[in-house]
Design a protein around this motif. Structure first.
Motif, mmCIF file in Angstrom:
data_model
loop_
_atom_site.group_PDB
_atom_site.id
_atom_site.type_symbol
_atom_site.label_atom_id
_atom_site.label_comp_id
_atom_site.label_asym_id
_atom_site.label_seq_id
_atom_site.Cartn_x
_atom_site.Cartn_y
_atom_site.Cartn_z
ATOM 1 N N THR A 64 42.185 42.620 43.420
ATOM 2 C CA THR A 64 41.107 43.508 43.707
ATOM 3 C C THR A 64 40.428 43.277 45.083
ATOM 4 N N THR A 65 40.051 42.173 45.560
ATOM 5 C CA THR A 65 39.534 42.241 46.796
ATOM 6 C C THR A 65 40.678 42.145 47.933
ATOM 7 N N LEU A 66 41.890 41.905 47.784
ATOM 8 C CA LEU A 66 42.944 42.423 48.596
ATOM 9 C C LEU A 66 42.987 43.703 48.996
ATOM 10 N N ASP A 113 41.639 50.766 40.129
ATOM 11 C CA ASP A 113 40.357 51.521 40.102
ATOM 12 C C ASP A 113 39.193 50.391 40.309
ATOM 13 N N GLU A 114 39.470 49.242 40.034
ATOM 14 C CA GLU A 114 38.594 48.048 40.165
ATOM 15 C C GLU A 114 38.113 48.079 41.692
ATOM 16 N N ALA A 115 39.023 48.466 42.417
ATOM 17 C CA ALA A 115 38.555 48.285 43.925
ATOM 18 C C ALA A 115 37.499 49.435 44.083
ATOM 19 N N GLU A 116 38.175 50.626 43.461
ATOM 20 C CA GLU A 116 36.833 51.713 43.803
ATOM 21 C C GLU A 116 35.525 51.328 43.110
ATOM 22 N N ASP A 117 35.660 50.651 42.080
ATOM 23 C CA ASP A 117 34.313 50.154 41.427
ATOM 24 C C ASP A 117 33.442 49.269 42.316
ATOM 25 N N LYS A 121 25.017 42.847 54.385
ATOM 26 C CA LYS A 121 26.160 42.541 54.645
ATOM 27 C C LYS A 121 26.883 41.575 53.513
ATOM 28 N N ILE A 122 28.208 42.201 53.200
ATOM 29 C CA ILE A 122 28.711 41.752 51.883
ATOM 30 C C ILE A 122 30.101 41.007 52.223
ATOM 31 N N ILE A 123 29.938 39.920 51.406
ATOM 32 C CA ILE A 123 31.359 39.211 51.418
ATOM 33 C C ILE A 123 31.758 39.560 49.921
ATOM 34 N N VAL A 124 33.261 39.487 49.648
ATOM 35 C CA VAL A 124 33.682 39.682 48.368
ATOM 36 C C VAL A 124 34.576 38.597 48.152
ATOM 37 N N TYR A 125 34.601 38.233 47.026
ATOM 38 C CA TYR A 125 35.308 36.917 46.337
ATOM 39 C C TYR A 125 36.051 37.121 45.308
ATOM 40 N N GLY A 126 37.041 36.917 44.931
ATOM 41 C CA GLY A 126 37.637 37.258 43.729
ATOM 42 C C GLY A 126 38.846 36.258 43.262
ATOM 43 N N VAL A 127 39.129 36.167 42.137
ATOM 44 C CA VAL A 127 40.049 35.167 41.528
ATOM 45 C C VAL A 127 41.277 35.802 40.594
ATOM 46 N N SER A 128 42.412 35.634 40.731
ATOM 47 C CA SER A 128 43.419 36.383 40.070
ATOM 48 C C SER A 128 43.390 37.889 40.120
ATOM 49 N N MET A 129 43.196 38.591 38.934
ATOM 50 C CA MET A 129 42.934 39.911 39.330
ATOM 51 C C MET A 129 41.832 40.623 40.044
ATOM 52 N N GLY A 130 40.732 39.573 39.983
ATOM 53 C CA GLY A 130 39.630 39.807 41.131
ATOM 54 C C GLY A 130 40.123 39.599 42.455
ATOM 55 N N SER A 131 41.153 38.597 42.548
ATOM 56 C CA SER A 131 41.571 38.472 44.149
ATOM 57 C C SER A 131 42.582 39.562 44.361
ATOM 58 N N ILE A 167 29.725 39.228 46.391
ATOM 59 C CA ILE A 167 30.023 39.802 45.122
ATOM 60 C C ILE A 167 31.297 38.953 44.537
ATOM 61 N N THR A 168 31.239 38.432 43.528
ATOM 62 C CA THR A 168 32.279 37.419 42.819
ATOM 63 C C THR A 168 32.950 38.360 41.531
ATOM 64 N N LEU A 169 34.501 38.239 41.868
ATOM 65 C CA LEU A 169 35.186 39.229 40.776
ATOM 66 C C LEU A 169 36.048 38.212 39.985
ATOM 67 N N HIS A 170 35.916 38.263 38.573
ATOM 68 C CA HIS A 170 36.640 37.377 37.793
ATOM 69 C C HIS A 170 37.975 38.186 37.402
ATOM 70 N N GLY A 171 38.855 37.315 36.695
ATOM 71 C CA GLY A 171 40.309 37.872 36.552
ATOM 72 C C GLY A 171 40.485 38.377 35.045
ATOM 73 N N PHE A 172 41.734 38.756 34.898
ATOM 74 C CA PHE A 172 42.112 39.535 33.731
ATOM 75 C C PHE A 172 41.568 39.000 32.272
ATOM 76 N N HIS A 173 40.884 39.872 31.528
ATOM 77 C CA HIS A 173 40.501 39.295 30.300
ATOM 78 C C HIS A 173 39.743 38.032 30.403
ATOM 79 N N GLY A 174 38.837 37.790 31.834
ATOM 80 C CA GLY A 174 37.972 36.908 32.078
ATOM 81 C C GLY A 174 36.630 37.273 31.915
ATOM 82 N N SER A 175 35.605 36.500 32.284
ATOM 83 C CA SER A 175 34.136 36.858 32.148
ATOM 84 C C SER A 175 33.498 36.373 33.528
ATOM 85 N N ALA A 176 32.375 36.969 33.253
ATOM 86 C CA ALA A 176 31.529 36.726 34.766
ATOM 87 C C ALA A 176 31.202 35.323 35.186
#
Length: 311
Positions: free
Chosen positions: A175-177, A143-147, A163-173, A96-105
């Motif tokens: 959220t991952t933490l 709330d993003e972590a709950e999502d 089996k799930i790996i979560v990867y995020g950048v900035s706000m997505g990071s 699962i990859t998570l983008h940042g604040f006002h970012g896009s997929a």
């Protein structure tokens, strides 16, 4: 009597001005903004406007739009959340990859394209109040972590062996933490690139660097945020959340990040539980590590292999 009226009017003017300022900054900091999202934080400087970055994100967007399945779920607060899903059929591992604040997929294209090429299944969500996902307000990880937990449940319904790996950048990071501190049997590893240690610390930094405002103004905005949208900045504290982590955690940060200052990654690393590793990338600004570091993907997937995660 006239003096009292004048004092009251002056007070009312000042109060209205402060309230208007708080509303402006709250909308700027946490409101949905489609026009800003089109530009997004990944366009800050030359690295993201380079032909290399543009080409890979263009390829990522094409891949998401033409080759992936569009899926949706309902969030815990009844928002429709959307994502791109592509199952390789080669393994039970999902990234699962998570983008940042006002970012896009497509911002994380270098990683999800590589992951799929290596045989991983990928899920690429639009975070709430971004892209195709509903929502008026961004909560910077709370709330993003709950999502993401809801997305994990969605994947498990499709594949009970997932089996799930979560990867995020900035706000997505961030959220991952935060997610790393919430136990989920299906998660096997977390990768967090340039996440902030806490929302308060990030906003103190931004208030000073971007607007020249004192820290007490952030506390005033926080009070308005609690009243207006029910978000207390102190509830978004990734460096506290990671204390409860028990899974492998890779923390990445650029050593020239002046948006989320590099010192934050050391605080996160020091607090983190579980098997943890810190990678500080030379000459990388905010979110730039994936483009500045030539073997960025090789490092990530080698780290996963070290923890028994390979196709």
């Amino acid at each position: 009597m006239k003096i009292v009226i004048v004092v009251f009017i002056v007070f009312l003017i000042i109060f209205s001005a402060v309230l208007a300022s708080c509303e402006y900054f709250l909308r700027f900091a946490l409101g949905r903004n489609n026009s800003f999202e089109e530009k997004n934080e990944m366009d800050q400087d030359g690295v993201f406007s380079s032909s290399k970055a543009k080409d890979v994100m263009k390829e990522g967007k094409r891949f998401l739009d033409s080759e992936c399945e569009s899926v949706s779920i309902k969030s815990f607060d009844n928002l429709r959340l959307t994502a791109y899903l592509k199952e390789s059929g080669k393994s039970d591992y999902y990234l699962i990859t998570l983008h940042g604040f006002h970012g896009s997929a497509d911002n994380n294209a270098p990683v999800f394209l590589e992951a799929y090429e290596r045989g991983f299944n990928i899920l690429v969500p639009h975070m709430r109040a971004h892209g195709g996902s509903e929502g008026k307000w961004i909560t910077m990880g709370r709330d993003e972590a709950e999502d993401v937990l809801s997305w994990i449940e969605y994947i498990k319904e499709r594949n009970e062996k997932a089996k799930i790996i979560v990867y995020g950048v900035s706000m997505g990071s961030a959220t991952t933490l935060i997610l790393s501190g919430k136990e989920s049997e299906s998660t096997v590893a977390f990768i967090a690139d340039c996440g902030y240690s806490s929302l308060y610390e990030e906003y103190f930094h931004e208030a000073k660097e971007m607007f020249g405002l004192p820290s007490f103004f952030v506390r005033i905005i926080n009070l308005w945020s609690r009243i207006r949208i029910g978000l207390d900045f102190s509830a978004v504290n990734p460096s506290e959340s990671v204390k409860s982590n028990t899974k492998p955690l890779l923390i990445i940060h650029g050593d020239e990040d002046d948006f989320v200052p590099t010192w934050m990654c050391y605080k996160i690393y020091e607090n983190a539980g579980g098997d943890k590793e810190l990678l500080v990338v030379p000459k990388a600004g905010h979110g730039e590590s994936m483009f500045v570091m030539e073997d960025y993907n090789d490092y990530i997937f080698s780290w996963l292999e070290k923890h028994g995660i390979e196709i």
